[in-house]
Design an enzyme around this catalytic site. Structure first.
Site, short mmCIF file in Angstrom:
data_model
loop_
_atom_site.label_atom_id
_atom_site.label_comp_id
_atom_site.label_asym_id
_atom_site.label_seq_id
_atom_site.Cartn_x
_atom_site.Cartn_y
_atom_site.Cartn_z
CG ASN A 85 16.48 -6.64 -9.32
OD1 ASN A 85 17.70 -6.58 -9.17
ND2 ASN A 85 15.63 -6.60 -8.31
CG HIS A 98 10.64 -2.32 -10.91
ND1 HIS A 98 10.18 -3.19 -11.89
CD2 HIS A 98 11.24 -3.09 -9.98
CE1 HIS A 98 10.50 -4.43 -11.55
NE2 HIS A 98 11.15 -4.40 -10.40
P1 AMP Z 1 11.70 -6.86 -8.71
O1 AMP Z 1 11.81 -8.14 -7.88
O2 AMP Z 1 12.98 -6.18 -9.00
O3 AMP Z 1 10.85 -7.10 -9.94
O4 AMP Z 1 10.93 -5.83 -7.79
C1 AMP Z 1 9.54 -5.82 -7.65
C2 AMP Z 1 9.26 -5.10 -6.38
O5 AMP Z 1 7.91 -4.71 -6.38
C3 AMP Z 1 9.47 -5.95 -5.12
O6 AMP Z 1 10.45 -5.33 -4.29
C4 AMP Z 1 8.09 -5.99 -4.48
O7 AMP Z 1 8.15 -5.92 -3.07
C5 AMP Z 1 7.44 -4.75 -5.07
N1 AMP Z 1 6.00 -4.77 -5.15
C6 AMP Z 1 5.21 -5.77 -5.60
N2 AMP Z 1 3.93 -5.40 -5.56
C7 AMP Z 1 3.90 -4.12 -5.09
C8 AMP Z 1 2.86 -3.19 -4.82
N3 AMP Z 1 1.58 -3.47 -5.05
N4 AMP Z 1 3.20 -1.97 -4.33
C9 AMP Z 1 4.49 -1.67 -4.09
N5 AMP Z 1 5.52 -2.51 -4.34
C10 AMP Z 1 5.23 -3.72 -4.83
#
Ligand code: AMP
Length: 112
Positions: A85, A98
């Site tokens: 994203n 990510h």
């Molecule tokens: P995006 O919306 O593409 O920026 O993805 C961010 C992702 O990070 C989401 O799917 C969240 O669920 C995940 N996320 C946020 N905080 C954490 C965390 N502490 N550990 C693992 N995943 C996380």
């Protein structure tokens, strides 16, 4: 330090499934598929759009780690989706590159 840099530094706990010199991979805290892993570079780059030419190898390492994780978690043969994203309309919420590795169920198209 951003959230994913803190996870890389082990200052914030995460369920790590794979690590190498360039990347860390850990389970998404709010999975949207039976397999939902995030692969992040150890170097802070805010988004794919912020990547520079010097990051070309790093982007390759992220993708190869995604393939590796898919094999490790047994979704490689059935198929999986790799998603970056990017930015607001791209649905990016954490400003550190990510790669979402999603598998274990059929994916739909177009995405929401
Ligand atoms: P995006 O919306 O593409 O920026 O993805 C961010 C992702 O990070 C989401 O799917 C969240 O669920 C995940 N996320 C946020 N905080 C954490 C965390 N502490 N550990 C693992 N995943 C996380």
């Amino acid at each position: 330090m951003c959230l994913f840099c803190q996870i890389v530094a082990r200052e914030v706990p995460a369920n790590v499934v794979y690590e190498n010199e360039h990347v860390l991979a850990f389970k998404d805290v709010a999975p949207v598929a039976p397999c939902h892993v995030l692969v992040v570079p150890k170097k802070h780059v805010a988004s794919v759009a912020d990547a520079e030419a010097e990051d070309a190898m790093l982007l390759g390492h992220i993708l190869l780690a995604g393939n590796h994780v898919a094999r490790m978690l047994d979704v490689s043969a059935s198929g999986y989706r790799l998603v970056f994203n990017n930015g607001r309309d791209g649905g990016q919420h954490v400003a550190h590159i990510h790669l979402h590795v999603l598998g274990g169920r059929p994916m739909r198209w177009p995405p929401g």
